[in-house]
Write a protein that holds these residues in place. Structure first.
Motif, PDB file in Angstrom:
ATOM      1  N   ALA A  13     -87.807 -25.934 -35.827  1.00 25.65           N
ATOM      2  CA  ALA A  13     -89.172 -25.399 -35.946  1.00 25.65           C
ATOM      3  C   ALA A  13     -89.154 -24.100 -36.752  1.00 25.65           C
ATOM      4  N   HIS A  14     -87.968 -23.583 -36.996  1.00 29.02           N
ATOM      5  CA  HIS A  14     -87.817 -22.279 -37.680  1.00 29.02           C
ATOM      6  C   HIS A  14     -86.946 -22.478 -38.930  1.00 29.02           C
ATOM      7  N   TYR A  63    -107.350 -33.633 -41.518  1.00 28.85           N
ATOM      8  CA  TYR A  63    -106.532 -33.115 -40.423  1.00 28.85           C
ATOM      9  C   TYR A  63    -105.809 -31.842 -40.852  1.00 28.85           C
ATOM     10  N   HIS A 106     -97.474 -23.238 -40.217  1.00 30.91           N
ATOM     11  CA  HIS A 106     -96.822 -21.951 -39.982  1.00 30.91           C
ATOM     12  C   HIS A 106     -97.579 -21.222 -38.879  1.00 30.91           C
ATOM     13  N   ARG A 107     -96.840 -20.489 -38.076  1.00 30.19           N
ATOM     14  CA  ARG A 107     -97.479 -19.746 -37.000  1.00 30.19           C
ATOM     15  C   ARG A 107     -98.436 -18.685 -37.557  1.00 30.19           C
ATOM     16  N   ARG A 158     -93.484 -34.519 -37.159  1.00 25.22           N
ATOM     17  CA  ARG A 158     -94.306 -33.541 -37.860  1.00 25.22           C
ATOM     18  C   ARG A 158     -93.851 -33.474 -39.305  1.00 25.22           C
ATOM     19  N   LEU A 159     -94.754 -33.081 -40.195  1.00 18.66           N
ATOM     20  CA  LEU A 159     -94.363 -32.899 -41.587  1.00 18.66           C
ATOM     21  C   LEU A 159     -93.533 -31.627 -41.660  1.00 18.66           C
ATOM     22  N   LYS A 198    -106.685 -27.995 -39.623  1.00 16.62           N
ATOM     23  CA  LYS A 198    -105.662 -27.220 -38.899  1.00 16.62           C
ATOM     24  C   LYS A 198    -104.982 -26.179 -39.792  1.00 16.62           C
ATOM     25  N   HIS A 206     -89.362 -11.401 -42.885  1.00 17.00           N
ATOM     26  CA  HIS A 206     -90.665 -12.034 -42.643  1.00 17.00           C
ATOM     27  C   HIS A 206     -91.295 -11.550 -41.350  1.00 17.00           C
ATOM     28  N   LYS A 224    -100.928 -37.793 -32.315  1.00 19.28           N
ATOM     29  CA  LYS A 224    -100.510 -36.943 -31.189  1.00 19.28           C
ATOM     30  C   LYS A 224     -99.437 -37.612 -30.348  1.00 19.28           C
ATOM     31  N   ARG A 263     -81.489 -13.825 -44.703  1.00 16.74           N
ATOM     32  CA  ARG A 263     -82.277 -13.131 -43.691  1.00 16.74           C
ATOM     33  C   ARG A 263     -81.501 -12.024 -42.989  1.00 16.74           C
ATOM     34  N   ARG A 316     -94.297 -17.794 -50.681  1.00 13.83           N
ATOM     35  CA  ARG A 316     -92.905 -18.120 -51.056  1.00 13.83           C
ATOM     36  C   ARG A 316     -92.821 -19.571 -51.546  1.00 13.83           C
ATOM     37  N   GLY A 330     -91.636 -28.500 -43.060  1.00 10.68           N
ATOM     38  CA  GLY A 330     -91.966 -27.714 -44.238  1.00 10.68           C
ATOM     39  C   GLY A 330     -93.456 -27.480 -44.368  1.00 10.68           C
ATOM     40  N   PHE A 331     -94.200 -27.996 -43.372  1.00 14.98           N
ATOM     41  CA  PHE A 331     -95.658 -27.791 -43.381  1.00 14.98           C
ATOM     42  C   PHE A 331     -96.063 -27.017 -42.140  1.00 14.98           C
ATOM     43  N   ASN A 368     -94.821 -24.504 -46.356  1.00  9.57           N
ATOM     44  CA  ASN A 368     -94.232 -23.188 -46.098  1.00  9.57           C
ATOM     45  C   ASN A 368     -92.950 -23.041 -46.905  1.00  9.57           C
TER      46      ASN A 368
HETATM   47  C1  SDX Z   1     -90.194 -20.726 -40.761  1.00 11.15           C
HETATM   48  O1  SDX Z   1     -92.508 -17.221 -38.197  1.00 11.15           O
HETATM   49  C2  SDX Z   1     -92.019 -17.141 -39.402  1.00 11.15           C
HETATM   50  O2  SDX Z   1     -92.313 -16.262 -40.168  1.00 11.15           O
HETATM   51  C3  SDX Z   1     -91.018 -18.235 -39.754  1.00 11.15           C
HETATM   52  C4  SDX Z   1     -90.564 -18.285 -41.204  1.00 11.15           C
HETATM   53  C5  SDX Z   1     -89.741 -17.080 -41.575  1.00 11.15           C
HETATM   54  O3  SDX Z   1     -89.676 -16.766 -42.768  1.00 11.15           O
HETATM   55  O4  SDX Z   1     -89.086 -16.501 -40.658  1.00 11.15           O
HETATM   56  O5  SDX Z   1     -91.695 -18.359 -42.061  1.00 11.15           O
HETATM   57  C6  SDX Z   1     -89.677 -19.511 -41.453  1.00 11.15           C
HETATM   58  O6  SDX Z   1     -89.800 -20.974 -39.648  1.00 11.15           O
HETATM   59  C7  SDX Z   1     -91.255 -21.567 -41.432  1.00 11.15           C
HETATM   60  C8  SDX Z   1     -91.792 -22.724 -40.515  1.00 11.15           C
HETATM   61  C9  SDX Z   1     -90.805 -23.874 -40.627  1.00 11.15           C
HETATM   62  N1  SDX Z   1     -91.111 -24.921 -39.649  1.00 11.15           N
HETATM   63  C10 SDX Z   1     -91.565 -26.134 -40.057  1.00 11.15           C
HETATM   64  O7  SDX Z   1     -91.858 -26.422 -41.221  1.00 11.15           O
HETATM   65  C11 SDX Z   1     -91.640 -27.156 -38.939  1.00 11.15           C
HETATM   66  C12 SDX Z   1     -92.982 -27.902 -39.023  1.00 11.15           C
HETATM   67  N2  SDX Z   1     -94.036 -26.956 -38.648  1.00 11.15           N
HETATM   68  C13 SDX Z   1     -94.406 -26.871 -37.268  1.00 11.15           C
HETATM   69  O8  SDX Z   1     -93.521 -27.276 -36.326  1.00 11.15           O
HETATM   70  C14 SDX Z   1     -95.399 -25.764 -36.932  1.00 11.15           C
HETATM   71  O9  SDX Z   1     -96.299 -25.693 -37.948  1.00 11.15           O
HETATM   72  C15 SDX Z   1     -94.828 -24.399 -36.649  1.00 11.15           C
HETATM   73  C16 SDX Z   1     -93.849 -24.434 -35.526  1.00 11.15           C
HETATM   74  C17 SDX Z   1     -94.189 -23.838 -37.852  1.00 11.15           C
HETATM   75  C18 SDX Z   1     -96.014 -23.508 -36.252  1.00 11.15           C
HETATM   76  O10 SDX Z   1     -96.556 -24.050 -35.144  1.00 11.15           O
HETATM   77  P1  SDX Z   1     -97.679 -23.235 -34.291  1.00 11.15           P
HETATM   78  O11 SDX Z   1     -98.196 -22.064 -34.980  1.00 11.15           O
HETATM   79  O12 SDX Z   1     -97.160 -23.053 -32.918  1.00 11.15           O
HETATM   80  O13 SDX Z   1     -98.859 -24.173 -34.339  1.00 11.15           O
HETATM   81  P2  SDX Z   1     -98.950 -25.461 -33.513  1.00 11.15           P
HETATM   82  O14 SDX Z   1     -97.586 -26.083 -33.401  1.00 11.15           O
HETATM   83  O15 SDX Z   1     -99.702 -25.151 -32.277  1.00 11.15           O
HETATM   84  O16 SDX Z   1     -99.782 -26.337 -34.513  1.00 11.15           O
HETATM   85  C19 SDX Z   1    -101.179 -26.186 -34.575  1.00 11.15           C
HETATM   86  C20 SDX Z   1    -101.689 -27.596 -34.726  1.00 11.15           C
HETATM   87  C21 SDX Z   1    -101.153 -28.528 -33.648  1.00 11.15           C
HETATM   88  O17 SDX Z   1    -102.124 -29.537 -33.446  1.00 11.15           O
HETATM   89  P3  SDX Z   1    -103.114 -29.357 -32.124  1.00 11.15           P
HETATM   90  O18 SDX Z   1    -102.188 -29.127 -30.929  1.00 11.15           O
HETATM   91  O19 SDX Z   1    -103.962 -28.135 -32.420  1.00 11.15           O
HETATM   92  O20 SDX Z   1    -103.873 -30.639 -32.074  1.00 11.15           O
HETATM   93  O21 SDX Z   1    -101.227 -28.135 -35.988  1.00 11.15           O
HETATM   94  C22 SDX Z   1    -100.380 -29.248 -35.745  1.00 11.15           C
HETATM   95  C23 SDX Z   1     -99.946 -29.180 -34.286  1.00 11.15           C
HETATM   96  O22 SDX Z   1     -99.706 -30.492 -33.770  1.00 11.15           O
HETATM   97  N3  SDX Z   1     -99.249 -29.100 -36.638  1.00 11.15           N
HETATM   98  C24 SDX Z   1     -98.724 -30.075 -37.372  1.00 11.15           C
HETATM   99  C25 SDX Z   1     -97.689 -29.466 -38.106  1.00 11.15           C
HETATM  100  N4  SDX Z   1     -97.605 -28.181 -37.769  1.00 11.15           N
HETATM  101  C26 SDX Z   1     -98.564 -27.947 -36.858  1.00 11.15           C
HETATM  102  N5  SDX Z   1     -99.030 -31.383 -37.488  1.00 11.15           N
HETATM  103  C27 SDX Z   1     -98.261 -32.093 -38.355  1.00 11.15           C
HETATM  104  N6  SDX Z   1     -97.267 -31.593 -39.100  1.00 11.15           N
HETATM  105  C28 SDX Z   1     -96.938 -30.277 -38.991  1.00 11.15           C
HETATM  106  N7  SDX Z   1     -95.946 -29.786 -39.715  1.00 11.15           N
END
Ligand code: SDX
Length: 428
Positions: A264-265, A352, A306-307, A300-301, A356, A230, A295, A388, A315, A303-304, A361
């Protein structure tokens, strides 16, 4: 790469920086010599706007929800290929022909056994140790047993180490699971497929033959395919950074496993299933949606979001389809899939999540499938690491072969104390 330039002026600066264009995707501004020429660093915590390397392996278009392995869409590979072909594709850049595929599968198959003494490592862990702790420890320890494939300057040794890692991860993962149960380890069998071998070593027992369910074997293989690589995600970047110091491949992959463990990953699949179990019923969804938006609430949700993906993770779409198939095949009645589908529908219609750009994911549906197949949640990220490893190895190999790559060494914006005199304890 084709080259243009971009002017950077202001604060006493006025310089031209090279701009490169890849075969597809965003252009890059080459700032490699910025500090040497201007005394300035760039500043990009979390590397949201930074290309760390040049790569030809995986391409992601986050806005469009596109994922290509060496140019092939993940959906087409999911429908027509298998994990061994994808491993070959990631490593060598092309899909194998029949003869190449047969030789690759043979070579991987004949590296699936572990050095017998490695079994002793498991006895050092508590039976309730998280299997990811075992994976980090045992994979790192491979360097103590396979000295003939740790010289990274030798392409042959690098390839042997790559095959060993891809081949032995299922064996180690299955052993970690068996150890947690107090059940005996099963040796791999050379007449099983990669996915079938893993299912047999995980769920089989020495007292009877294990019948590999072809639907589950196909589902397992597909899950491995979808998780194979990825781009420059956190754990892949960890593997590259570790490799840039010249560390041996076993140490680099152990570092990648450690990074993937974070919720987070790669740890999100385990966290997501626990979240769905905590939600329990469709009626409880609204309160969790509100918590995810609050806030002041760290929830956080899982599985929801993505960076990179600001659209559906392709997927997740494949896994959502497979979830229905596996649950039907197993005759599993679980509210988890219904809760997940309803959660997705509600979240996707909520302002929301729309604003955003938060979509399901890869981790949102995978846990439901793995749970139905009988894996405990603690094994979910182990399976992610298993799959991976093929991507990590391909990216590591690409980095080693890249003549421009030196040791990775980011700098900082220093906000600490300026130089000051030491104060003896009697005057503090
Ligand atoms: C993987 O990078 C990859 O490719 C990873 C991966 C791979 O194959 O290697 O795809 C595998 O890691 C998938 C991601 C799995 N993680 C999760 O499902 C954990 C929940 N998701 C989050 O923690 C978050 O979405 C991240 C860490 C995945 C991404 O975060 P970012 O890009 O740093 O974005 P952010 O945290 O700054 O979020 C942007 C906004 C924020 O709000 P504001 O600060 O702008 O007000 O969206 C909000 C966040 O608070 N937000 C969420 C949210 N994810 C982001 N709010 C609620 N629920 C969520 N899941």
């Amino acid at each position: 790469m084709t080259e243009n330039t971009m002017r950077l002026s202001g604060d006493g600066l006025d310089i031209e920086l090279p701009v490169y264009e890849g075969s597809v995707g965003p252009k890059v501004i080459d700032v490699r010599h910025l500090y040497g020429e201007t005394g300035y660093f760039t500043y990009d915590p979390g590397y949201k706007s930074t290309a760390s390397c040049e790569s030809s392996i995986t391409y992601i278009d986050g806005e469009a929800g596109i994922l290509l392995y060496r140019g092939y869409p993940i959906e087409e590979l999911a429908d027509n290929s298998d994990f061994m072909e994808v491993c070959y594709l990631l490593l060598f850049g092309e899909l194998p022909n029949r003869a190449e595929k047969e030789k690759f599968i043979h070579d991987i198959t004949y590296h699936t056994m572990l050095h017998e003494q490695l079994k002793n490592f498991f006895n050092g862990f508590r039976r309730d140790a998280h299997p990811m702790a075992i994976m980090v420890g045992v994979v790192g320890a491979l360097a103590a047993f396979y000295h003939d494939s740790t010289d990274i300057s030798d392409p042959h040794q690098r390839m042997v180490a790559s095959y060993r890692l891809i081949a032995k991860m299922p064996t180690i993962a299955a052993m970690a699971y068996k150890y947690s149960l107090g059940q005996p380890f099963l040796y791999p069998r050379n007449d099983c497929s990669y996915a079938g071998n893993f299912l047999r070593m995980t769920f089989g027992v020495p007292c009877e033959d294990y019948q590999i369910n072809p639907i589950l074997e196909q589902a397992m293989d597909l899950i491995f395919m979808l998780h194979a690589d990825h781009e420059q995600n956190a754990s892949t970047s960890t593997v590259r950074l570790a490799g840039s110091s010249g560390a041996n491949p076993f140490a680099c992959i152990a570092a990648g496993i450690a990074c993937l463990w974070g919720p987070a990953h790669g740890g999100a699949n385990e966290a997501c299933l626990k979240m769905l179990q905590e939600i329990g019923t469709v009626d409880s969804i609204p309160q969790f949606i509100e918590r995810a938006k609050d806030k002041n609430d760290p929830f956080r949700l899982m599985g929801f979001g993505h960076r990179v993906y600001k659209n559906f993770d392709p997927r997740a779409k494949v896994l959502r389809k497979m979830a229905h198939k596996v649950l039907a095949e197993l005759g599993v009645e679980t509210p988890l899939l219904e809760v997940a589908m309803e959660l997705e529908a509600i979240a996707r219609s909520d302002e929301y999540f729309i604003e955003k750009k938060l979509y399901p994911n890869v981790d949102f549906y995978s846990g439901i499938i793995l749970n139905a197949m009988g894996f405990p949640t603690t094994m979910f990220t182990v399976l992610f690491a298993l799959a991976r490893t093929s991507g990590w190895i391909a990216q590591w190999e690409e980095m080693i072969e890249d003549p421009t790559q030196g040791i990775g060494r980011p700098r900082q914006l220093y906000k600490g104390a300026k130089k000051r005199e030491f104060v003896p304890i009697g005057r503090r």
